[in-house]
Enzyme design. Structure first.
Site, PDB file in Angstrom:
ATOM      1  N   GLU A  47      24.428  -0.351  -3.763  1.00  0.00           N
ATOM      2  CA  GLU A  47      25.391   0.008  -2.704  1.00  0.00           C
ATOM      3  C   GLU A  47      26.449   0.931  -3.297  1.00  0.00           C
ATOM      4  OE1 GLU A  47      26.014  -0.466   0.786  1.00  0.00           O
ATOM      5  OE2 GLU A  47      27.630   0.885   0.141  1.00  0.00           O
ATOM      6  N   THR A  55      28.076  -0.211   7.828  1.00  0.00           N
ATOM      7  CA  THR A  55      28.761   0.190   9.067  1.00  0.00           C
ATOM      8  C   THR A  55      29.075  -1.033   9.922  1.00  0.00           C
ATOM      9  OG1 THR A  55      27.513   2.257   9.072  1.00  0.00           O
ATOM     10  CG2 THR A  55      28.506   1.592  11.161  1.00  0.00           C
ATOM     11  N   GLY A 290      26.572   9.811  19.405  1.00  0.00           N
ATOM     12  CA  GLY A 290      25.364   9.376  18.703  1.00  0.00           C
ATOM     13  C   GLY A 290      25.569   9.347  17.201  1.00  0.00           C
ATOM     14  N   HIS A 464      23.660 -27.416  34.927  1.00  0.00           N
ATOM     15  CA  HIS A 464      24.648 -27.087  35.951  1.00  0.00           C
ATOM     16  C   HIS A 464      26.008 -27.648  35.560  1.00  0.00           C
ATOM     17  CE1 HIS A 464      26.326 -26.364  39.927  1.00  0.00           C
ATOM     18  NE2 HIS A 464      26.808 -27.605  39.906  1.00  0.00           N
TER      19      HIS A 464
END
Ligand SMILES: Cc1cc2nc3c(=O)[nH]c(=O)nc-3n(C[C@H](O)[C@H](O)[C@H](O)COP(=O)(O)OP(=O)(O)OC[C@H]3O[C@@H](n4cnc5c(N)ncnc54)[C@H](O)[C@@H]3O)c2cc1C
Length: 485
Positions: A47, A55, A290, A464
């Site tokens: 990295e 990101t 984009g 419910h």
């Protein structure tokens, strides 16, 4: 060692041959690393940044969703009296505290990733990785340049490229404190009074939603005829209606011509849907048109790897045309640029490397979520796509207006839309806009994965009172049998 298996570059040189070297530690890279280690592979994670997470963690999914949650709370506070909560003073927004909370969440998860690197005994190598060509005697060499310029090599039987993407800019523009990408907008010192958002995909829509909640005057300029263009047309229509209701100026069919800086902010000239020249001024502009895959300057030209529109072509095991080199995440051609796609494609690649069973990533089984107010969650074919594919389509639609839990949470807007095949009843797509749509969609993903039918889902008991009951009514609506509408 503070970061566990962290190696000085010189020491990595040729001493160890890893089973897999991964370039990039975003959700693609770290998922591949940890799953690879779980399979017993010897993994190196390269990295360039001193922080893991990519990101997604630093300038994408996590910070935006943190701000969207702040925005949701702020919206509730503005409407507290509707819930019988009286005013005890004027609520104020402490933007510095909002950013501090967001940064705290990121820092916590960076620590979590560092812990997992240690736990899985993954070798973390800090530096910029480049491929150097084909494997020699079955071993690849990745060149790694550290921040101080030191050059090393990492040897591995397989390489996974997971370098991610960056925001595309409009020609001639550079990001700064007024012309923003996702990076600058997340670090603004204060909430802008006005903001023009160019591009109405998930990123543009989410920032519009966040800043509108905080009082910014927001204008959206989208070139295509509708916002969130990958979603079902009815969903695009509904969010346009609801964004307008929130006071957002939504313009589709808008072709941006120029973006200029003025004394006070920015000026955007565009041609509107009727072909008329328009000018809009604001304090800031966000360019959200984009994302470009980071496929340049990583040595791809020294390999047989094939690109299509700047993205890497892979097979169903994420293998590139260069033997032993895989590509995952945002740099892959033909898959949506989403964190969960990155993660799953990473898991597929390491399963292949480890000789384990895997299921390829299927494009029609990928959930798509936009965490705006209202939220959007979808999976599978839109109504139009199902028709194009030749299905005889049967659709059911149920509005949240008929759902009791939606009344309880005070959020009635939107609907559930089920797209099914008329002949066999198979559910082909589910499109939700409304409260908790991004959570509700998980059921639909499982239904599609298991090739569920309308009948099976009509008789699947939903608790419910829940928002999920809107799904049950949606399935029923396909047969004209919704209970609550
Ligand atoms: C504002 C915003 C919001 C988003 N929200 C969502 C969301 O809610 N849900 C969702 O699913 N997706 C979301 N996304 C998309 C998501 O962030 C990406 O799909 C995801 O991060 C891609 O993962 P990745 O592993 O492919 O790459 P990245 O996360 O981009 O990571 C790539 C890593 O590789 C490193 N790297 C690059 N080149 C090199 C090199 N040569 N050597 C060493 N390291 C290198 C980078 O420093 C980085 O750490 C969002 C994106 C943005 C911009």
């Amino acid at each position: 060692m503070p970061l566990g298996m962290e190696f000085a570059l010189a020491k990595t040189v040729a001493e160890t041959i890893y089973d897999v070297a991964i370039i990039g530690s975003g959700p693609g890279g770290y998922s591949a690393a940890f799953r690879g280690a779980e399979y017993g592979l010897k993994v190196a994670l390269i990295e360039k940044s001193d922080k893991l997470g990519g990101t997604c963690l630093h300038v994408g999914c996590i910070p935006t969703k943190a701000l969207l949650f702040n925005a949701e709370i702020w919206d509730h506070v503005q409407h507290a009296s509707e819930f019988g909560i009286g005013e005890t003073g004027t609520p104020t927004l402490d933007w510095a505290a909002v950013l501090e909370r967001k940064n705290g969440i990121i820092a916590k998860h960076v620590k979590g990733l560092e812990f997992l690197v240690r736990k899985h005994k993954v070798a973390r190598i800090q530096g910029y990785g480049r491929l150097t060509g084909a494997a020699v005697d079955g071993v690849h060499t990745v060149e790694v340049v550290a921040a101080d310029g030191q050059v090393g090599q990492v040897k591995a039987k397989n390489v996974i490229v997971a370098t991610g993407s960056q925001a595309k800019m409009l020609p001639g523009l550079a990001a700064d404190e007024r012309i923003l990408t996702n990076i600058e907008i997340l670090a603004m010192g204060q909430v802008p009074k006005s903001l023009i958002v160019i591009g109405a995909g998930a990123v543009g829509m989410e920032f519009s939603s966040i800043f509108r909640s905080f009082g910014t005057e927001v204008t959206i300029l989208e070139f295509l005829p509708r916002v969130v263009p990958v979603e079902d047309e009815e969903v695009s229509k509904e969010i346009t209606r609801l964004f307008k209701k929130r006071g957002i100026d939504v313009n589709t069919g808008a072709k941006v011509e120029t973006v200029e800086k003025t004394e006070a902010g920015v000026k955007v000239s565009y041609v509107d849907a009727n072909g008329k020249a328009q000018v809009k001024e604001a304090e800031k502009v966000l360019v959200a048109v984009g994302r470009a895959g980071l496929t340049g300057d990583i040595g791809l030209e020294k390999t047989k790897i094939e690109l299509e529109r700047g993205l890497v072509k892979v097979n169903e095991a994420q293998e590139t045309a260069e033997p032993g080199v895989f590509a995952i995440g945002d740099i892959v051609f033909g898959l949506p640029q989403l964190a969960h796609v990155g993660a799953m494609s990473g898991m597929v690649a390491v399963a292949k490397i480890a000789g384990r069973k895997f299921r390829p990533v299927r494009k029609d089984r990928i959930p798509s979520c936009t965490y705006t107010e209202p939220q959007i969650g979808s999976v599978g074919l839109t109504e139009a796509q199902a028709k194009e594919k030749g299905h005889e389509v049967k659709v059911g639609k149920f509005p949240f207006a008929g759902n009791a839990k939606a009344s309880i949470v005070g959020n009635h807007d939107g609907f559930v839309k089920i797209v099914s095949d008329a002949k066999y009843g198979e559910i082909l797509g589910v499109h939700i806009i409304g409260p908790q749509a991004t959570e509700l969609i998980a059921e639909a993903v499982a239904v599609l994965e298991l090739e569920g039918t309308v009948e099976e889902m009509m008789y699947t008991i939903h608790a419910h009172p829940t928002l999920a009951e809107a799904m049950l009514d949606g399935y029923g609506a396909v047969e004209g049998l919704a209970i609550n509408a």
